[in-house]
Design a protein around this motif. Sequence first.
Motif, PDB file in Angstrom:
ATOM      1  N   HIS A   3      44.563  37.802  41.421  1.00 13.58           N
ATOM      2  CA  HIS A   3      43.483  37.327  42.281  1.00 13.58           C
ATOM      3  C   HIS A   3      42.222  37.122  41.458  1.00 13.58           C
ATOM      4  CE1 HIS A   3      45.688  37.943  45.969  1.00 13.58           C
ATOM      5  NE2 HIS A   3      46.027  39.148  45.567  1.00 13.58           N
ATOM      6  N   ILE A   6      38.614  39.878  40.499  1.00 11.68           N
ATOM      7  CA  ILE A   6      39.265  41.176  40.379  1.00 11.68           C
ATOM      8  C   ILE A   6      38.481  42.124  39.482  1.00 11.68           C
ATOM      9  CG2 ILE A   6      40.779  41.008  38.350  1.00 11.68           C
ATOM     10  CD1 ILE A   6      42.155  41.474  41.769  1.00 11.68           C
ATOM     11  N   PHE A  96      48.164  30.155  46.673  1.00 11.19           N
ATOM     12  CA  PHE A  96      47.709  31.544  46.790  1.00 11.19           C
ATOM     13  C   PHE A  96      48.929  32.482  46.724  1.00 11.19           C
ATOM     14  CE2 PHE A  96      45.692  34.742  49.993  1.00 11.19           C
ATOM     15  CZ  PHE A  96      45.041  35.432  48.995  1.00 11.19           C
ATOM     16  N   GLU A  98      49.526  35.449  47.615  1.00 11.78           N
ATOM     17  CA  GLU A  98      49.844  36.352  48.727  1.00 11.78           C
ATOM     18  C   GLU A  98      50.903  35.782  49.675  1.00 11.78           C
ATOM     19  OE1 GLU A  98      49.025  39.545  49.532  1.00 11.78           O
ATOM     20  OE2 GLU A  98      47.968  39.681  47.616  1.00 11.78           O
TER      21      GLU A  98
ATOM     22  N   TYR B  46      33.902  41.005  46.794  1.00  9.08           N
ATOM     23  CA  TYR B  46      35.106  41.623  47.346  1.00  9.08           C
ATOM     24  C   TYR B  46      35.039  43.126  47.116  1.00  9.08           C
ATOM     25  CZ  TYR B  46      37.889  37.464  48.332  1.00  9.08           C
ATOM     26  OH  TYR B  46      38.378  36.316  48.880  1.00  9.08           O
ATOM     27  N   ILE B  49      39.741  45.977  44.639  1.00  2.26           N
ATOM     28  CA  ILE B  49      41.119  45.862  45.154  1.00  2.26           C
ATOM     29  C   ILE B  49      41.917  47.154  44.914  1.00  2.26           C
ATOM     30  CG2 ILE B  49      42.310  44.885  43.134  1.00  2.26           C
ATOM     31  CD1 ILE B  49      43.482  42.778  45.140  1.00  2.26           C
ATOM     32  N   PRO B 232      45.972  43.355  50.459  1.00  2.00           N
ATOM     33  CA  PRO B 232      44.849  43.504  49.540  1.00  2.00           C
ATOM     34  C   PRO B 232      43.529  43.560  50.312  1.00  2.00           C
ATOM     35  CG  PRO B 232      45.705  41.255  49.499  1.00  2.00           C
ATOM     36  CD  PRO B 232      46.654  42.056  50.327  1.00  2.00           C
ATOM     37  N   TRP B 233      42.574  44.312  49.811  1.00  2.00           N
ATOM     38  CA  TRP B 233      41.235  44.430  50.418  1.00  2.00           C
ATOM     39  C   TRP B 233      41.281  44.881  51.884  1.00  2.00           C
ATOM     40  CZ3 TRP B 233      42.452  39.195  48.741  1.00  2.00           C
ATOM     41  CH2 TRP B 233      42.234  39.002  47.386  1.00  2.00           C
TER      42      TRP B 233
END
Lengths: 348, 348
Positions: A3, A6, A96, A98, B46, B49, B232-233
Motif C-alpha cells: 500500500h 505505508i 488495488f 486488497e 492513514y 497499518i 487494513p486500517w
Amino acid sequence: MEHGGILTYTNLRTHFLDFSCNINPLGISSKSKTELINSISKLTLYPDIKYLNLKNEVAKYLNCKIEEVLLGNGAVEIIDNLCATFDRIIVCPPCFSEYELRAKIRNKDLLLLPQTKDFLIDVNLLIKNIKSGDLLILANPNNPTAKRLQKELLLDIYKIVHERNAFLLLDEAFFEFCPEDYDSIDIFKKYNFENICILRAATKFFALPGIRLGYACTSKRTVNCIEYFEQPWHINSFAEAAAKIIFNDTDFIFKSKQYIFEARDTFFKELKDNSKIGKIKFEPYTSDCNFILIKLLNATDKEAQDFLKKHNILVRTCSSFKTLSDNHIRIAVRSKEDNAKFIQALFE
Amino acid sequence: MEHGGILTYTNLRTHFLDFSCNINPLGISSKSKTELINSISKLTLYPDIKYLNLKNEVAKYLNCKIEEVLLGNGAVEIIDNLCATFDRIIVCPPCFSEYELRAKIRNKDLLLLPQTKDFLIDVNLLIKNIKSGDLLILANPNNPTAKRLQKELLLDIYKIVHERNAFLLLDEAFFEFCPEDYDSIDIFKKYNFENICILRAATKFFALPGIRLGYACTSKRTVNCIEYFEQPWHINSFAEAAAKIIFNDTDFIFKSKQYIFEARDTFFKELKDNSKIGKIKFEPYTSDCNFILIKLLNATDKEAQDFLKKHNILVRTCSSFKTLSDNHIRIAVRSKEDNAKFIQALFE
C-alpha cells in the motif's frame, strides 16, 4: 510495498514529502475541524446503531435513496462484505491489491483477467469468462493506472454483468478528482442499482483516511443482504460528525476540484517536459485523477524510490501490482509547491 | 431491544436519563479531549497499518507483550474474527446477544449451555459437552447478570478448555469496574495465553463508545491467525490518539474506580431499601460492576420500562436475553445524582 502511505507511521511522517499516498492536498476544511472538535463531547454516546443521519447525509450527497446506502469502516469493509457473498471474484490487474486479498481471505475462487497493454478492460476476455454468481471488481478510475472507464465501455460491461446475473463492484474512491463527464450513480439509478454497487469514500477527496468512512450505492436488496454481515457500531462517531459538514461544503468541493485539475495538468506537463533530461528517464501516463503512473526507462522502481528518498520524497513502487513489472512508480498530485519540488529533485 | 443505549440516536438523547447504557458516568477526561483535538490535524494521514504505537500502549496498560495484543474496531470485531476461526461456538445464556449472533452470521454450529439459577456457569454441563475445536465465550463480569467469575471457577473452566483443546474467549469489557480480587491477564500470562483470549475495551470504563476501540491479550499464534482476517486500517486515528492518554491517566482511572464503587454500593442499598414500597416491587441482584440486574415482582419489563419512561428514565428490558423471562430489567450505575433520581422516580 503493498500500500502507499505505508511509511507514514514512523517518524518519517515529518521528514518526507509523501507522494506515495493520494490524498487531497488541501487537507481538511476548517468547518470540518470545528465540527469534529464539537463532536468530542458526544463520544460518551454510542453511535446510532442504524446510522440514520449519516445515511441521510450520504444519500443527499450521492443523490440516491437512503435505503440504497451502504456504509463501511473504510471502503475495504464494503469490499470485504461483498466478497463474502459471492462464489467467485474477478479482478482485472493491475489494480488495488486488497480486491485479490479479500477474495483469498474469504476463501473464494479468484479469476484474474488482466487489462490490455493500454490499461483497458478486455471485454472479450470478460464475455468469455463471466458467469452467474461472479463478483467483478473494477476501479473507476483505476489505481494505479489513473484511467477512468469510458461511459460506453462501462455500459457495455454492465450489460454483460447483468445478462449473466453476475455483479459489478465499481470502486470509485477517486471519483471527485475525475473529469465531470458522467456520474455512474445517475446512470445506474434508473436500473435501481440491480447487480451493481458503486463504492466511494471520504478517504481521498475529503482527506480523511484517519476517520474511516466508506459508502456505497446499491439495490435495497443488496443493502439488506450486506447489512446482515455488518458488526454493530462499525462506524465511529467522528465519521458521523464529519458527514454533516463535508458533503455540504460546496465551497471546499469546488475549490478542491479546481485546484487538483490545475495542479495535475501543470505537474503532468512538467513531468513530460523533463522526462528525458534528468538522471532518471521516464514516461508519464495521462491521468484522469489525482495520481500519475510513470514508466521508468532506465531504472527499476526500487532504484527510483531510493534516488528520490535521498531528496526526502516518497513514491509508490509498483512491482507489487500484478502484471506491472518493476519499472513503474506511482506518484500523487500534491500541492503545486510540492509538485515543483518533485520536478526539482529529478535534477539534483 | 437487542442492545442498551439504542434509543440514544434520536432526539431522545437530550431528554432522557439513559440507564440502559453502562458507561462510566465521569465521562471523558479533559486530558483526553485535548489530545483528541490535537489529533484532528493528523486525520489526513492513514493510521499506522501495523498500529505499533497503539499496540505498545495497550501492552503497557495490560502488562503483556506487544506480540500478544490484538486490536478491534470495537470489541465485537475481535469476537467476530474469533468466531470465524472455530467450528462450534458455545455460549452460556443469559449473556450479550452478539455472541450468538456472530456465530450465526459466521455460519457456525452453536451450543447453548444455560447458566444455573444463581447465574453461575454449569461446569458439569460444560465437561459433558465441550470438545476440540469449540470456542467457549464467557463474559467476566457477565452482562446482564453483573456477576464476576470466582478465580477458582475460572481456573477450573480454563483447565477443562485447555485439556479438551478448545478455546476460551473471556469478554472482560467491564473489567475495571470490578473488585480488584484478581487480574485474569496476570493469571494466564504464565500459560502464554494458550487457548485463551482476554478481551477488553475503551468503550465502558473510558467512556468512549464512539471511538470504537477493543483490545485483547492472547497467544502470539492466535494474534497471527486473527490478524490474517483483519481489514487494513480497521482502527481509526482517534482511537490511536486516545490510547496515548487514557491508559496512562492513572488519576482518572483511580477516581473512576473509587466513584463507581461508592455509587454502586449506595445505589444498591437504596434500591434494596425501597424495593417493596413503591408501585413497582422488585429484587435487585448483587452486582460486581457498574450495572445492576433487577427482578420485577409485580410487572413485566415492558411495563416497568413504560412506567420509568414517563419519568424520563430509560432502562434495558431483558426479555431478549435468552433464559431470562420478561420480568427483568438492567440498569446502569450512573452519577450519584442520577441514581437518586431513579430512586425518586419509583415513588412518583
